[in-house]
Design an enzyme around this catalytic site. Sequence first.
Site, mmCIF file in Angstrom:
data_model
loop_
_atom_site.group_PDB
_atom_site.id
_atom_site.type_symbol
_atom_site.label_atom_id
_atom_site.label_comp_id
_atom_site.label_asym_id
_atom_site.label_seq_id
_atom_site.Cartn_x
_atom_site.Cartn_y
_atom_site.Cartn_z
ATOM 1 N N HIS A 203 -7.543 -9.549 5.821
ATOM 2 C CA HIS A 203 -7.651 -8.411 4.895
ATOM 3 C C HIS A 203 -6.248 -7.987 4.432
ATOM 4 C CE1 HIS A 203 -9.329 -4.247 3.799
ATOM 5 N NE2 HIS A 203 -8.019 -4.086 3.750
ATOM 6 N N GLU A 204 -5.316 -7.857 5.399
ATOM 7 C CA GLU A 204 -3.961 -7.410 5.045
ATOM 8 C C GLU A 204 -3.221 -8.489 4.255
ATOM 9 O OE1 GLU A 204 -3.523 -4.414 5.370
ATOM 10 O OE2 GLU A 204 -4.992 -3.945 6.901
ATOM 11 N N CYS B 185 -10.859 0.211 3.673
ATOM 12 C CA CYS B 185 -9.448 0.029 3.314
ATOM 13 C C CYS B 185 -8.854 1.387 2.991
ATOM 14 C CB CYS B 185 -9.355 -0.894 2.103
ATOM 15 S SG CYS B 185 -7.674 -1.163 1.529
ATOM 16 N N LEU B 186 -7.639 1.634 3.484
ATOM 17 C CA LEU B 186 -6.985 2.916 3.208
ATOM 18 C C LEU B 186 -6.740 3.100 1.710
ATOM 19 C CD1 LEU B 186 -4.416 3.017 6.153
ATOM 20 C CD2 LEU B 186 -6.564 4.286 5.953
ATOM 21 N N GLN C 81 0.817 -1.215 0.000
ATOM 22 C CA GLN C 81 0.000 0.000 0.000
ATOM 23 C C GLN C 81 0.853 1.269 0.000
ATOM 24 O OE1 GLN C 81 -2.671 -1.650 3.303
ATOM 25 N NE2 GLN C 81 -4.080 -0.351 2.173
HETATM 26 ZN ZN LIG Z 1 -6.727 -2.665 2.930
#
Ligand SMILES: [Zn+2]
Length: 169
Positions: free
Chosen positions: A135-136, A93-94, A50
């Site tokens: 998720h990660e 989510c970022l 990310q």
């Molecule tokens: Zn995420």
Amino acid sequence: MAIPILTAPDPRLKAVSKDVETVDGEIRKLAADMADSMYAAEGIGLAAIQIGVAKRVIVIDLDQKDGKKNPKTFINPKILWASEEMATFEEGCLSVPEIWDDVERPARIRAEYLDLDGKRVELEADGLLATCLQHEMDHLEGVLFIDHLSRLKRSMALKKLNKAKKLAV
Ligand SMILES: [Zn+2]
């Protein structure tokens, strides 16, 4: 140092991240930058991709209520076991700002990973930690939570995201 977070549909978010070979100063610096980026964006978890680094490193901090920072780093995480029982959480989510939706995942998992000293750790997780880890870990495979939604819901989410981007410019 906080680094800007990539947002969908940036193609780098689709990359499959590579295993960390040695947990060294470079990886500890990456984990520190990831934590800074996560806190700056007011998130509870972040994968290295990310911030554009395709390495299997995750930072999570679920307990920031009293302003104390206690980031946990998971290097080369693997799921060893997942429960048949499923749990649904509303995820965000970022990298997919302003979109929230229900995602169903195994309710409990057992995972292994390396810590910042390169030591192998096993962990059983349930609740928000189990969801957040999964998720990660999806990010490490180039998967976003919206990829778990139906095609219709995903295209609605992406449209909303595009609109939000236009408004922000
Ligand atoms: Zn995420």
